[in-house]
Design an enzyme around this catalytic site. Structure first.
Site, PDB file in Angstrom:
ATOM      1  N   LYS A  82       0.834  -1.191   0.000  1.00 46.18           N
ATOM      2  CA  LYS A  82       0.000   0.000   0.000  1.00 46.18           C
ATOM      3  C   LYS A  82       0.873   1.247   0.000  1.00 46.18           C
ATOM      4  O   LYS A  82       1.940   1.286   0.632  1.00 46.18           O
ATOM      5  CB  LYS A  82      -0.897   0.010   1.233  1.00 46.18           C
ATOM      6  CG  LYS A  82      -1.961  -1.071   1.208  1.00 46.18           C
ATOM      7  CD  LYS A  82      -2.920  -0.872   0.055  1.00 46.18           C
ATOM      8  CE  LYS A  82      -3.920  -2.004  -0.056  1.00 46.18           C
ATOM      9  NZ  LYS A  82      -4.743  -1.898  -1.279  1.00 46.18           N
ATOM     10  N   ASP A 129      -0.087   0.224  -4.547  1.00 42.54           N
ATOM     11  CA  ASP A 129      -1.533   0.447  -4.661  1.00 42.54           C
ATOM     12  C   ASP A 129      -1.914   1.601  -3.738  1.00 42.54           C
ATOM     13  O   ASP A 129      -1.743   1.503  -2.518  1.00 42.54           O
ATOM     14  CB  ASP A 129      -2.263  -0.844  -4.236  1.00 42.54           C
ATOM     15  CG  ASP A 129      -3.782  -0.727  -4.345  1.00 42.54           C
ATOM     16  OD1 ASP A 129      -4.278   0.324  -4.788  1.00 42.54           O
ATOM     17  OD2 ASP A 129      -4.453  -1.712  -3.977  1.00 42.54           O
ATOM     18  N   GLU A 145      -1.143   0.827  -8.893  1.00 46.70           N
ATOM     19  CA  GLU A 145      -2.578   0.501  -8.908  1.00 46.70           C
ATOM     20  C   GLU A 145      -3.403   1.641  -8.320  1.00 46.70           C
ATOM     21  O   GLU A 145      -3.048   2.201  -7.277  1.00 46.70           O
ATOM     22  CB  GLU A 145      -2.779  -0.785  -8.100  1.00 46.70           C
ATOM     23  CG  GLU A 145      -4.211  -1.241  -7.948  1.00 46.70           C
ATOM     24  CD  GLU A 145      -4.276  -2.641  -7.334  1.00 46.70           C
ATOM     25  OE1 GLU A 145      -3.358  -3.458  -7.598  1.00 46.70           O
ATOM     26  OE2 GLU A 145      -5.215  -2.922  -6.578  1.00 46.70           O
ATOM     27  N   GLU A 204     -10.899  -2.231  -9.938  1.00 43.18           N
ATOM     28  CA  GLU A 204     -11.690  -2.846  -8.866  1.00 43.18           C
ATOM     29  C   GLU A 204     -12.908  -2.001  -8.518  1.00 43.18           C
ATOM     30  O   GLU A 204     -13.835  -2.504  -7.883  1.00 43.18           O
ATOM     31  CB  GLU A 204     -10.819  -3.109  -7.633  1.00 43.18           C
ATOM     32  CG  GLU A 204     -10.365  -1.872  -6.906  1.00 43.18           C
ATOM     33  CD  GLU A 204      -9.469  -2.197  -5.714  1.00 43.18           C
ATOM     34  OE1 GLU A 204      -8.287  -2.484  -5.946  1.00 43.18           O
ATOM     35  OE2 GLU A 204      -9.951  -2.182  -4.579  1.00 43.18           O
ATOM     36  N   ASP A 260     -13.147  -7.241 -10.327  1.00 45.69           N
ATOM     37  CA  ASP A 260     -13.442  -8.173  -9.235  1.00 45.69           C
ATOM     38  C   ASP A 260     -14.662  -8.971  -9.676  1.00 45.69           C
ATOM     39  O   ASP A 260     -15.734  -8.399  -9.888  1.00 45.69           O
ATOM     40  CB  ASP A 260     -13.728  -7.423  -7.930  1.00 45.69           C
ATOM     41  CG  ASP A 260     -13.793  -8.380  -6.747  1.00 45.69           C
ATOM     42  OD1 ASP A 260     -14.536  -9.388  -6.851  1.00 45.69           O
ATOM     43  OD2 ASP A 260     -13.111  -8.145  -5.742  1.00 45.69           O
ATOM     44  N   HIS A 265      -8.982  -8.550  -9.339  1.00 51.41           N
ATOM     45  CA  HIS A 265      -8.958  -8.104  -7.940  1.00 51.41           C
ATOM     46  C   HIS A 265      -9.669  -9.161  -7.111  1.00 51.41           C
ATOM     47  O   HIS A 265     -10.670  -9.743  -7.548  1.00 51.41           O
ATOM     48  CB  HIS A 265      -9.699  -6.772  -7.824  1.00 51.41           C
ATOM     49  CG  HIS A 265      -9.910  -6.303  -6.418  1.00 51.41           C
ATOM     50  ND1 HIS A 265     -11.080  -6.544  -5.719  1.00 51.41           N
ATOM     51  CD2 HIS A 265      -9.108  -5.625  -5.576  1.00 51.41           C
ATOM     52  CE1 HIS A 265     -10.986  -6.013  -4.519  1.00 51.41           C
ATOM     53  NE2 HIS A 265      -9.796  -5.451  -4.395  1.00 51.41           N
ATOM     54  N   GLU A 281      -4.646 -11.938  -7.586  1.00 48.92           N
ATOM     55  CA  GLU A 281      -4.349 -11.351  -6.273  1.00 48.92           C
ATOM     56  C   GLU A 281      -4.611 -12.371  -5.169  1.00 48.92           C
ATOM     57  O   GLU A 281      -5.655 -13.030  -5.151  1.00 48.92           O
ATOM     58  CB  GLU A 281      -5.238 -10.126  -6.064  1.00 48.92           C
ATOM     59  CG  GLU A 281      -5.047  -9.466  -4.710  1.00 48.92           C
ATOM     60  CD  GLU A 281      -5.664  -8.088  -4.636  1.00 48.92           C
ATOM     61  OE1 GLU A 281      -6.633  -7.816  -5.366  1.00 48.92           O
ATOM     62  OE2 GLU A 281      -5.158  -7.271  -3.833  1.00 48.92           O
TER      63      GLU A 281
END
Ligand code: CA
Length: 379
Positions: A167, A195, A221, A247, A270, A297, A330
């Site tokens: 992150k 991300d 991301e 996502e 997703d 995702h 993922e």
């Protein structure tokens, strides 16, 4: 031929032992809405929706009466029926996730009825095992975060992962320092992705790209707001780091907007929100037409992970070549008992790969004992 007798929702929830956060909010529990679709002869399939569980549950409550009495094998027709009845209110969001949850359950059910795995229904797998990357490296409030991130990342590599996603979104200078520390901890041979969960303005994202360009990042991301298609286009044209998003995108029409804006190198639908496996196949086809890679995702239970595995096992990469790069799936590594204990058999990562199930449907079963322990509401 069996017909659909009922759809039941199960909201499951588990408090976390350790609270964590990302660029947007804190997590202290994980809560998911599952759906079980059962036929009049007692066969069933499972799905889950990605997003606020009560919203997904309400959406399934709206859609369920449309399906009762129908042939469960007609997944495409049932999708169209649900979509037509919800389009005026749900081009994005919770109701679309509810539709997705039901669609995933129908594919699971269809595979079980026909006695074949979902990857066969999707057209056949082109790989027996899928390359996964570890998602983790969230934030906490304690001092020493940078060292903990480095240690956590090295731990994923020791477990066999060949790719790790971290992150960012605390601020450009802090994020750049974290990226450099994690890269140093995992070495040059492991792929690293970042991300931000749409935390940055275009200028901030460009500044972070400039600062971490030498760190060999595989993608950046959700750098920007999912509504900022023009910003994505400009960032992508000026960034040496590939751009990923999707996502927060819904349906083939949503992804069309993303692709026609030339916003991303990598699309991340997703399957438990984008429209299920039915719409996921259309999104993959559209991505192929735009020469965009697909990397699902996945942040829910074993049901969503299984759907992602079957799906990505069938997806081709473009352009074709003898030594083809492999797509990623993922694999969330944050604390999540709903992911680890609700379904069996467990998904085992070995050398950065997870084997695609060959049992009928999604190839998983629900542990009903654990389901009852996690259960908050059912309807
Ligand atoms: Ca993400």
């Amino acid at each position: 031929m069996p017909t659909i007798a009922r759809l039941e929702t199960f909201v499951v929830s588990q408090a976390l032992q350790r609270r964590f956060h990302f660029s947007q909010w804190h997590y202290d529990r994980r809560t998911v809405c599952l759906v079980r679709v059962t036929t009049d002869d007692g066969r069933y399939g499972w799905g889950e929706g990605y997003g606020p569980a009560d919203g997904v549950r309400a959406g399934i409550g709206f859609l369920a009466p449309l399906l009762v009495g129908s042939d469960p094998l007609q997944t495409g027709m049932l999708w169209q029926h649900m979509h037509r009845r919800s389009l005026d209110f749900a081009r994005r969001g919770g109701l679309f996730a509810a539709l997705s949850a039901i669609d995933v359950a129908l594919w699971d059910l269809k595979g079980k009825i026909l006695g074949v795995p979902v990857h066969v229904l999707l057209g056949g797998k082109r790989r027996d095992a899928v390359q996964v990357y570890a998602t983790g490296l969230y934030f906490d409030e304690e001092p020493g975060l940078q060292d903990r991130l480095a240690t956590e990342a090295a731990g994923y590599v020791a477990q066999g992962f060949r790719a790790v996603k971290m992150k960012v979104g605390l601020g450009v200078a802090t994020d750049a320092a974290h990226v450099c520390a994690v890269r140093a901890a995992i070495g040059a041979d492991v792929k690293l992705m970042i991300d931000s969960n749409h935390a940055f303005s275009l200028r901030e994202a460009l500044e972070l790209v400039r600062r971490v360009e030498g760190q060999e990042l595989s993608w950046f991301e959700e750098p920007l707001s999912p509504d900022d298609y023009e910003g994505y286009r400009e960032l992508r044209s000026r960034s040496s780091i590939p751009i990923a998003a999707g996502e927060c995108e819904y349906g083939v029409a949503g992804f069309h907007q993303l692709f026609s804006a030339r916003a991303v190198d990598i699309a991340q639908p997703d399957l438990c929100a984008c429209g299920g496996l039915t719409e996921g196949q259309r999104i993959a086809a559209l991505a192929r037409a735009h020469f965009v890679d697909v990397t699902p995702h996945c942040w829910g239970t074993g049901i969503g992970f299984a759907a992602g595995l079957h799906f990505i096992s069938t997806v081709d990469m473009t352009p074709g070549r003898l030594r083809m790069p492999e797509p990623f799936l993922e694999m969330d590594r944050t604390e999540n008992a709903l992911r680890d204990e609700l379904t069996y058999p467990r998904f085992i990562q070995k050398d950065g790969m997870v084997t695609v199930p060959d049992a009928p449907g999604l190839g998983i079963e629900i542990d009903t004992g654990r389901l009852n322990q996690f259960l908050v509401t059912t309807s």
